[in-house]
Enzyme design. Structure first.
Site, PDB file in Angstrom:
ATOM      1  N   LYS A  51     -10.489  -1.546  10.754  1.00  0.00           N
ATOM      2  CA  LYS A  51     -10.532  -2.557   9.935  1.00  0.00           C
ATOM      3  C   LYS A  51     -10.907  -3.935  10.628  1.00  0.00           C
ATOM      4  O   LYS A  51     -10.758  -5.024  10.078  1.00  0.00           O
ATOM      5  CB  LYS A  51      -9.200  -2.922   9.112  1.00  0.00           C
ATOM      6  CG  LYS A  51      -9.239  -1.683   7.996  1.00  0.00           C
ATOM      7  CD  LYS A  51      -7.988  -1.986   7.173  1.00  0.00           C
ATOM      8  CE  LYS A  51      -7.255  -0.880   6.486  1.00  0.00           C
ATOM      9  NZ  LYS A  51      -8.182  -0.056   5.440  1.00  0.00           N
ATOM     10  N   CYS A 111      -4.892   2.376  -3.578  1.00  0.00           N
ATOM     11  CA  CYS A 111      -3.468   2.987  -3.167  1.00  0.00           C
ATOM     12  C   CYS A 111      -2.440   2.026  -3.318  1.00  0.00           C
ATOM     13  O   CYS A 111      -1.421   1.848  -2.385  1.00  0.00           O
ATOM     14  CB  CYS A 111      -3.705   3.367  -1.873  1.00  0.00           C
ATOM     15  SG  CYS A 111      -4.799   4.789  -1.454  1.00  0.00           S
ATOM     16  N   ASP A 125       3.379  -4.775   8.012  1.00  0.00           N
ATOM     17  CA  ASP A 125       2.026  -3.985   7.810  1.00  0.00           C
ATOM     18  C   ASP A 125       0.715  -4.859   8.009  1.00  0.00           C
ATOM     19  O   ASP A 125       0.538  -5.667   7.065  1.00  0.00           O
ATOM     20  CB  ASP A 125       1.933  -3.284   6.498  1.00  0.00           C
ATOM     21  CG  ASP A 125       0.632  -2.447   6.086  1.00  0.00           C
ATOM     22  OD1 ASP A 125      -0.146  -2.772   6.869  1.00  0.00           O
ATOM     23  OD2 ASP A 125       0.595  -1.979   5.067  1.00  0.00           O
ATOM     24  N   HIS A 172       1.026  -1.307   0.018  1.00  0.00           N
ATOM     25  CA  HIS A 172      -0.233   0.161   0.095  1.00  0.00           C
ATOM     26  C   HIS A 172       0.909   1.247   0.022  1.00  0.00           C
ATOM     27  O   HIS A 172       2.035   1.204   0.457  1.00  0.00           O
ATOM     28  CB  HIS A 172      -0.884   0.114   1.240  1.00  0.00           C
ATOM     29  CG  HIS A 172      -1.931   0.854   1.166  1.00  0.00           C
ATOM     30  ND1 HIS A 172      -1.717   2.295   1.865  1.00  0.00           N
ATOM     31  CD2 HIS A 172      -3.192   0.734   1.349  1.00  0.00           C
ATOM     32  CE1 HIS A 172      -2.868   3.128   1.692  1.00  0.00           C
ATOM     33  NE2 HIS A 172      -3.722   1.938   1.370  1.00  0.00           N
ATOM     34  N   GLN A 224      -4.512  -5.202   6.915  1.00  0.00           N
ATOM     35  CA  GLN A 224      -5.583  -6.263   6.503  1.00  0.00           C
ATOM     36  C   GLN A 224      -5.579  -7.495   6.977  1.00  0.00           C
ATOM     37  O   GLN A 224      -6.673  -8.396   6.751  1.00  0.00           O
ATOM     38  CB  GLN A 224      -5.258  -6.305   4.774  1.00  0.00           C
ATOM     39  CG  GLN A 224      -5.341  -5.118   3.934  1.00  0.00           C
ATOM     40  CD  GLN A 224      -6.896  -4.597   3.904  1.00  0.00           C
ATOM     41  OE1 GLN A 224      -7.715  -5.291   4.065  1.00  0.00           O
ATOM     42  NE2 GLN A 224      -7.161  -3.380   3.754  1.00  0.00           N
TER      43      GLN A 224
END
Lengths: 422, 140
Positions: A242, A380, A216, A139, A219
């Site tokens: 999220k 993104c 990261d 991202h 998600q």
């Protein structure tokens, strides 16, 4: 009936996980509404998930009964607010299996956490010629902070390539690693493709050359069980919004020794021990990274979101979402001219797709008219789109409250789009 | 036809549709009928970048009136673009600069104008008016 018919289409047989869908759907008040004359179908969960009533009530309840500024107050409400705030820290520590509560730093979100590491760790410990490895499927929030650091410090950014299925080429990654590699920052789960990356292996290999690793996890946390000690990552960043929790609130996990060696990133209240005009000394972990009044209400409500997820069970959620993924993959593939982008063996419930001769924005607009919310565009991840030679995709992403009936609506909606634009 | 007469005509056209499908089919048709912008005008200078779709806008003046040609890579945006061209093209710079564009809202398509980042339509309207202002100052 449609559900049954499609159910029979699934080629492999497996047990469909049982969750109390009636109860789960009634926990999310936002789902029960009409959009453009149709019942809302919300398939934009990778952008943000909806919030269960329990989280909304925790948020309102905090303002109704508890609100006060934390840590320095000596009155009843300040103590109560502080206790709830710190209870969230311990709840999250437990959720990701961090060794210590002070390894959990509250941030504004994943992006904020990555920037903290790039600015604090990166500017202190990285030097000219040092190499930072990221991947093609990052991202923008895991690209730009490192580019900014490279520009300032003269570091070199290296990119792990992917195959056509959207999987990292691990051989290429291994070839990139050397004594010059000082940092690796890789996404756990791709937001655009749904690919689950082999992060444990990535971390192990990076550590063999002495590099530090950030994952990261934006998600990943709603789909996968996270154990930062088992992964042995140095940093792990994620957002609560999220994960069925409030917006504007995230977590940066870091190993205690590394966080202790890092200088503060922002100056202000809360992060100091003593201030004089000659010299200021800094507070201890985690407060030295939490300057100013934090997002108290959202942090407090975050633990309710985590309780909600754990009450359902991470494994049950993962199994059910996997069922949705298989069902949707099969159903969408039956549409002529539809191509799925991102066909990794290990995937979460995210499907990016293209339709022959139809611009993704037109798909999004016409589905919205039918009450179906998906995301369209480059997500993104422009470098990833360039890798596939496409300007963008349409993306449907599923959460625990979604159903196969809703996927049938999506399929019918796409057939209508095709008819209108064909 | 004045700018407002064209706007009113579009509003009347859309009043005939009672469901979203016919409304969008009409927009899609308008998009398909819009003559494609010659490749020579699809320049970096003429591009109005949205987050998702691109719009190209080319303006010319014959000294009296300003004429617009436009295109988009997404068909619904192209249909909306063709309406904006129809409304504003062929009028004086002054009329364009001062135009009050109310038809999108009356038709119920204002959400497309509000999505500044995704489709570049709002930027296109701004750009058309900027051309109006620029030609106006050239003329004076």
């Amino acid at each position: 009936m449609q559900y049954q018919a499609r159910e029979n289409m699934i080629s492999e047989t497996y047990t469909i996980p049982q969750l109390d869908m009636g109860q789960i759907r009634s926990d999310f008040p936002i789902l029960d509404q009409i959009v453009n004359g149709k019942p809302l179908v919300y398939f934009d969960n990778a952008a943000t998930t909806q919030k269960p009533r329990q989280v909304i009530e925790a948020l309102a309840g905090y303002y109704e009964r508890t609100n006060a500024n934390i840590h320095r107050g000596i009155h009843h409400l300040a103590e109560k607010a502080t206790a709830e705030f710190e209870a969230s820290r311990r709840r999250i520590q437990n959720f990701i299996n961090a060794r210590l509560p002070e390894e959990v730093i509250f941030t504004y979100g994943t992006t904020d956490g990555i920037n903290l590491v790039a600015q604090s760790y990166g500017r202190t410990f990285l030097q000219e010629g040092d190499e930072i490895i990221i991947s093609t499927m990052e991202h923008h929030s895991n690209i730009v902070p490192w580019q900014m650091l490279c520009e300032e410090k003269g570091c070199v950014l290296r990119i792990i390539p992917i195959n056509d299925a959207g999987e990292l080429l691990m051989d290429e990654y291994e070839k990139m690693l050397s004594e010059k590699t000082k940092f690796v920052s890789v996404v756990h789960v791709s937001n655009a493709l749904g690919t689950i990356n082999p992060v444990a292996e990535i971390i192990k290999k990076a550590h063999e050359v002495g590099a530090k690793v950030l994952i990261d996890g934006a998600q990943a946390t709603s789909h996968i069980d996270i154990d930062v000690q088992a992964l042995d990552c140095d940093f792990y960043a994620f957002s609560l919004h999220k994960l069925y929790g409030p917006t504007g609130m995230g977590v940066l996990y870091g190993k205690e020794a590394i966080l202790n060696a890092m200088p503060p990133y922002r100056g202000g209240g809360e992060m100091i021990k003593e201030v004089t005009f000659e010299k200021t000394t800094y507070n201890e972990l985690p407060y030295k990274f939490e300057a100013g009044t934090p997002n108290i209400a959202d942090v407090v409500a975050a633990k309710t979101a985590i309780n909600y997820v754990e009450n359902l069970g991470k494994e049950a959620i993962a199994d059910y979402e996997h069922h949705l993924l298989r069902y949707a993959t099969e159903a969408l593939s039956s549409i002529e001219g539809l191509k799925i982008v991102g066909t990794a063996k290990e995937k979460v419930s995210v499907i990016s797709f293209l339709m022959d001769g139809i611009h993704h924005q037109d798909i999004g607009v016409l589905l919205d008219q039918q009450g179906i919310a998906i995301r369209t565009g480059h997500h993104c991840t422009q470098p990833l789109m360039h890798r596939f030679g496409i300007p963008g995709t349409s993306r449907a992403s599923f959460a625990v409250y979604n159903t196969t009936e809703e996927i049938d609506h999506l399929v019918a909606g796409l057939l209508k789009v095709k008819k209108m634009l064909g | 036809m004045t700018i407002n007469e064209t706007q009113d005509e579009l509003i009347e056209d859309f009043a005939l549709f009672d469901d979203w499908e016919s409304k969008y089919e009409y927009i899609i048709d308008m998009g398909k009928q819009l003559a494609p912008l010659p490749e020579e005008f699809k320049t970096e200078e003429n591009i109005i970048k949205g987050c998702q779709s691109r719009v190209w806008l080319h303006a010319e003046t014959d000294g009296e009136n300003v004429n617009f040609e436009a295109d988009s890579d997404a068909i619904i945006v192209k249909g909306l673009v063709s309406m904006l061209v129809k409304v504003l093209s062929g009028h004086t710079a002054e009329q364009i600069a001062q135009a009050d564009l109310y038809f999108m809202e009356r038709i119920g398509l204002h959400q497309h104008l509000a999505q500044t980042r995704s489709n570049g339509l709002a930027s296109m309207v701004k750009q058309m008016k900027t051309y109006g202002l620029a030609y106006q100052s050239l003329n004076s």
